[in-house]
Structures are given as C-alpha cells and as structure tokens.
Design a protein around this motif. Structure first.
Motif, PDB file in Angstrom:
ATOM      1  N   ILE A 456      36.678 127.467  84.273  1.00  0.00           N
ATOM      2  CA  ILE A 456      37.347 126.491  83.542  1.00  0.00           C
ATOM      3  C   ILE A 456      38.156 125.814  84.377  1.00  0.00           C
ATOM      4  O   ILE A 456      38.490 124.313  84.854  1.00  0.00           O
ATOM      5  N   GLU A 458      38.384 125.854  87.402  1.00  0.00           N
ATOM      6  CA  GLU A 458      38.188 125.163  88.946  1.00  0.00           C
ATOM      7  C   GLU A 458      37.181 123.948  88.462  1.00  0.00           C
ATOM      8  O   GLU A 458      36.967 123.118  89.673  1.00  0.00           O
ATOM      9  N   GLN A 459      37.090 123.707  87.147  1.00  0.00           N
ATOM     10  CA  GLN A 459      36.338 122.264  87.022  1.00  0.00           C
ATOM     11  C   GLN A 459      37.123 121.044  87.360  1.00  0.00           C
ATOM     12  O   GLN A 459      38.424 121.115  86.986  1.00  0.00           O
ATOM     13  N   ARG A 460      36.644 120.271  88.413  1.00  0.00           N
ATOM     14  CA  ARG A 460      37.450 119.140  88.743  1.00  0.00           C
ATOM     15  C   ARG A 460      37.058 117.718  87.977  1.00  0.00           C
ATOM     16  O   ARG A 460      37.562 116.541  88.102  1.00  0.00           O
ATOM     17  N   GLU A 461      35.740 117.881  87.408  1.00  0.00           N
ATOM     18  CA  GLU A 461      35.137 116.829  86.537  1.00  0.00           C
ATOM     19  C   GLU A 461      35.325 116.891  85.164  1.00  0.00           C
ATOM     20  O   GLU A 461      35.401 118.018  84.577  1.00  0.00           O
ATOM     21  N   LEU A 463      33.710 118.059  81.960  1.00  0.00           N
ATOM     22  CA  LEU A 463      32.840 119.161  81.500  1.00  0.00           C
ATOM     23  C   LEU A 463      31.465 118.200  80.895  1.00  0.00           C
ATOM     24  O   LEU A 463      31.374 117.142  80.293  1.00  0.00           O
ATOM     25  N   ARG A 467      25.630 120.787  83.700  1.00  0.00           N
ATOM     26  CA  ARG A 467      26.197 121.486  84.745  1.00  0.00           C
ATOM     27  C   ARG A 467      26.756 122.937  84.056  1.00  0.00           C
ATOM     28  O   ARG A 467      26.951 124.043  84.815  1.00  0.00           O
ATOM     29  N   LEU A 468      27.274 122.864  82.976  1.00  0.00           N
ATOM     30  CA  LEU A 468      27.918 124.086  82.186  1.00  0.00           C
ATOM     31  C   LEU A 468      27.008 125.179  82.250  1.00  0.00           C
ATOM     32  O   LEU A 468      27.138 126.344  82.432  1.00  0.00           O
ATOM     33  N   ASP A 471      26.347 126.703  85.499  1.00  0.00           N
ATOM     34  CA  ASP A 471      27.392 127.742  85.791  1.00  0.00           C
ATOM     35  C   ASP A 471      27.558 128.827  84.987  1.00  0.00           C
ATOM     36  O   ASP A 471      27.633 129.980  85.616  1.00  0.00           O
ATOM     37  N   PRO A 513      38.379 121.948  77.850  1.00  0.00           N
ATOM     38  CA  PRO A 513      38.920 122.953  78.645  1.00  0.00           C
ATOM     39  C   PRO A 513      40.128 123.560  78.069  1.00  0.00           C
ATOM     40  O   PRO A 513      40.361 124.594  78.064  1.00  0.00           O
TER      41      PRO A 513
END
Length: 530
Positions: A456, A458-461, A463, A467-468, A471, A513
């Motif tokens: 969480i 490291e997420q830059r965009e 959610l 994608r999750l 991951d 997040p």
C-alpha cells in the motif's frame, strides 16, 4: 380523436349482420391506430377511499404516457362523492405518490387548472343541474322506493336465483303523484331511464363493443338521497366539462360504457373516445387485491423501491410497447408507446422480479451524476441513523468515499438499503477480530501484514481493483507456508471481519489506503492493545 365513435351506421341492422361486421372489422380496424387529432386531455380519477396501489398507478401511468406521447394534458380528478368511505389523508397521498413516481398531473386539486375544481365534492351544483335537466327531458325520474323495499327486491332475486335489479317501479308514477311525494318531503333518489337499442362503440383496445344494459339492469341511480351523484353521472359530467378527449380506464368498466353513452346521448353531448385497459393480475392469474397490503405505493416507497422500477415492471408485464426489455425509463416508455399494441389479455405481474428491476434502475441512478448525488445524501443519513454510535472515522460519511462505494457496488446491490446490512457494515465500522481467528488461518500473519503495508505504501496511483488483484497474487507467493487461499481469508477477515463478500481487491479500493493501513497495523500490536 383516436377511433371516433360511430353515431350512425349500425341502426336497423340485425344481430347477425352486426356480428359479421364486428368480425370483419376486428382484424382490419380495431387494431389500427389512426393519428390522434385535436387537443388530447386524459384523466386519472381515483376515489380517495383508499391509498394509491399498483393497479391505480398503472392506470395513471398509461394515461400520463398517452398524454405526453401526443402533446396533451394529464389531469388528476378525485372522485370523493362517497363521503362515508373517505380515508383521511388519502386524497393528498394519491397526488404525493404520482409526483414521487415521476408522473405528476398537469391539472389537479393541488395545482389547479382551467377546468377545476378537481374534487367532485366541490362540483355538486353541476351534477344536480344536469340531473334536473335529465328529469325535465324525461330521461330521468324521481324514485321514492325505501331502502327496505330495495333490500326485499334483492333478497327475492337471490332466492329465485336471479341477478338483483331494480324493477323500475317509480318510472311509472304519474306527474301528480311525484309532486305530492316531493311536497311531502318523501326521501328520494333520481334514476336514469335506460332504453333499449344501444349503439355499438369502438373501444381502443377491445374493438367494437355493445351491451344491452336495459335488458340486464334496472334503471341506475344518478343522484343519491344525500344529494351526491353516483359515479355513472359524475364521471360523464366531469369528462364533458373538463373536455376529456380519451378515457383510458380499467376493463371492469367496459360493460358500463354503453350505459354512459346513453347518458351522453340524452344530454346531447359528444362522448370521448374510450379505451379499456386489461386488468393487472398476480402471476398466478388471481386478482390483485388491496387486501394483500404490499401493493400500496407507499409500501414500496418505504421499502426503498425506486419509482422507475415500479413503472418499468408494470409496463413490462403489460402491452402497448414496441419492446419489452427491462430497464426502460419514462422517456423511453413514452417514445415506444403504441396504443394499437395494447392487447386484451390480462397483465400478469410477478413481484418476485421487482428486486432485479430495481437493481437495474439503481445502477442507472448511480451512473447519473445528479442522481448519484441524491443517493449519496440519502445514504449519508441512513448510515448515521444505523451506525451513529459505532462509527470510528467520520471519513466514511464523506461524499467521495460513498460515491466510490456506490460505483464499485453498482450492479451488485438491489436496493440502496442493502449497503446498511451486516454484509456491508465493514464499510462504515471497523470490524472486531480475535487473535484466535487470525491464528486459525496462518502462523505468518505478521509477515503477511508487513507485505500488505509495504504494498500500500508503494502505490503511486489511485487504487484499482484489477491492479490490486494482480499485486495480491504476487504478494501471496512471498509467504513460506501459507497458501494463496488462506492469505485471502486473512486479508478479508482483517478488512471486514467476514468470510464472504466482494473481492478482497474491491474491499481495499472501497476503504482506501489510509483505512487499509489502519486495519492491518492493528494486527502488529500486542493482543491486549489491539
């Protein structure tokens, strides 16, 4: 007008000839739909002896759609002449429910109009004048028969296996006898004189129709002893003076129409065009009864049913439209409406399908920004009412948070109130979980939590579910002894306290997040602290 009434052409024909002509016309004429001409004015005229139910809503809807299809006016008239059976608040509620359903009248008791008043109890002088006109032209007469005599006639009819009917006794009173009784103040009613030789009329739905009412009925009362009119007089007087062009009503009134046409003829008035709608029935073919209790529109409103879903299901099970798909809104119903497609078959209503109709229309509302804002405000109030004492973070009431939840769950929930059920409580209240529950799933909880918190952070965009989901599959491979399935169970338990629900990825996107981190960090604390 749609299907003008034949004034001549059937007089003098034998019954066989009429029948042949009917059969010939049934295929060629009665199902065709000529362009509607002139000002279209239709009315919905319920009695406030009860609250609006599905059958009434459907009749109102067809009138509304017909009016809007042809650029006309939809009128609400309340037939409140049966004073003994009026229900307090019903008159106001009927209009409230029409407005809630999205089919508001153009003219009504509340909004007024050029043809008012729209309460029959305020039009009594008009009915009395018309009844007097019928008496003076000898189309009606005073009847002095007592209630006791009428009850005796009814009992005699039942005893002999016949249909009860008035024997027209007072029709034969001499003028002097009538005047003497009137002078003595003898209680009386006014009855309309039924005559044989009814002309056929062309109904928009049922085609050519004709009922020799004089052969099966006694002369009907048009003014009661209390001075109030009966339906038979009041409805034709009002339709005439309100310039009603088309009468769309339930098929139970079809056999009374010949009687009404005799009154129009006696008064020298041009009748409207009639269309009798097939009955709305339960899916097993039984009559839709007010005693069922759950067919009242207020009940649906309280249960969170969307008005669009009610309009959709009542037209979906009926006829009169080019298509029969689910999810149609009022503008689509108007554009697709074709009067000639209304069939004579009863409309079978399957209320078990209503949740599915509501799901579709709830999705439409969520996807419409203006409607979605209304849903958000509604849900904010319901969340506070349901979970007020348990909410730890007021951010769950934020507009953006609720909008995100609605868009993620659209197409999955049937009613807005579904989001208040225990299955979705995790969205508003942080769940309580025990160390025993965690230990039953894995011995690597601390390690898995660390991996989630790292993911969480490291997420830059923003959610996203897709994608999750990818991951999390990669994350599960970084454990030593815990399988992917148990990892997902742990994540679900930590996020929601539940064993079932939306995907873990969707739960995480819904919570955001900051809340994800808060819920997982609790597992890093000593048991007594968490």
């Amino acid at each position: 007008m749609l299907f003008s009434l034949p004034q001549r052409g059937f007089q003098g024909l034998t019954a066989v000839t009429i029948l042949k002509r009917k059969l010939h016309l049934s295929a060629a004429v009665t199902r065709s739909c000529s362009p509607v001409q002139g000002d279209v004015r239709v009315r919905f005229a319920p009695s406030p002896t009860g609250f609006l139910h599905l059958g009434g809503l459907r009749t109102a809807l067809y009138n509304y759609i017909f009016a809007k299809k042809y650029g006309g006016s939809f009128i609400l008239r309340l037939e409140d002449t049966d004073q003994s059976r009026l229900v307090p608040g019903a008159a106001e509620s009927i209009e409230d429910m029409l407005e809630w359903a999205g089919i508001p009248p153009d003219e009504s008791p509340r909004h007024g109009g050029s043809a008012g008043p729209y309460l029959q109890s305020q039009r009594l002088d008009l009915y009395r004048q018309t009844a007097q006109q019928l008496v003076e032209s000898e189309h009606a007469y005073y009847c002095f028969c007592s209630p006791q005599r009428l009850e005796l006639l009814k009992k005699e009819a039942f005893r002999s296996g016949q249909t009860p009917r008035y024997d027209n006794r007072c029709r034969h009173l001499k003028a002097q006898q009538v005047q003497e009784k009137l002078a003595q103040g003898v209680p009386h009613v006014i009855r309309f004189r039924l005559e044989e030789g009814v002309e056929p009329f062309q109904d928009m739905v049922f085609g050519w129709s004709r009922h020799e009412v004089a052969q099966v009925e006694g002369d009907p009362v048009v003014i009661k002893a209390d001075g109030f009119p009966t339906y038979h007089l009041a409805n034709i007087v009002d339709d005439h003076h309100m310039r009603i062009s088309h009468v769309l009503r339930g098929s139970e009134w079809l056999i009374s129409t010949s009687k009404h046409l005799l009154m129009y003829k006696a008064l020298g008035w041009t009748p409207p065009t009639f269309g009798h709608l097939p009955l709305l029935m339960n899916k097993d073919g039984s009559k839709l009864s007010k005693r069922q209790g759950d067919i009242f529109i207020q009940s649906f409103q309280r249960e969170g049913v969307l008005p669009e879903a009610l309009l959709d299901i009542t037209t979906n099970c009926g006829s009169g439209f080019n298509t029969n798909q689910m999810g149609r809104r009022i503008d689509e119903l108007i554009s697709e409406f074709t009067p000639s497609k209304i069939t004579t078959h009863s409309a079978l209503l399957d209320l078990e399908k209503l949740p599915e109709f509501n799901r579709i229309h709830l999705q439409h509302r969520i996807e419409d920004e203006a409607q979605c804002c209304l849903l958000i405000r509604d849900l904010q109030g319901q969340i506070q009412q349901t979970y007020s004492a348990e909410i730890q973070d007021k951010d769950v009431l934020h507009e953006d948070y609720i909008r995100r939840v609605l868009h993620l769950r659209k197409g999955h929930i049937y009613f807005l109130k579904d989001l208040l059920s225990p299955s979705y409580s995790y969205l508003w209240v942080r769940p309580s979980i025990s160390s025993q529950q965690v230990a039953a799933l894995t011995t690597e909880a601390q390690h898995i939590v660390s991996l989630v918190l790292k993911l969480i952070s490291e997420q830059r965009e923003e959610l996203s579910v897709d994608r999750l989901a990818k991951d999390l599959k990669i994350l599960a491979k970084q454990t030593k002894a815990t399988k992917y399935r148990e990892v997902m169970k742990l994540l679900r338990l930590t996020l929601s306290g539940l064993e079932q629900g939306p995907s873990v990825a969707e739960m995480m996107v819904s919570l955001g997040p900051a809340e994800i981190s808060h819920r997982f960090q609790r597992l890093l604390l000593p048991p007594e602290t968490s």
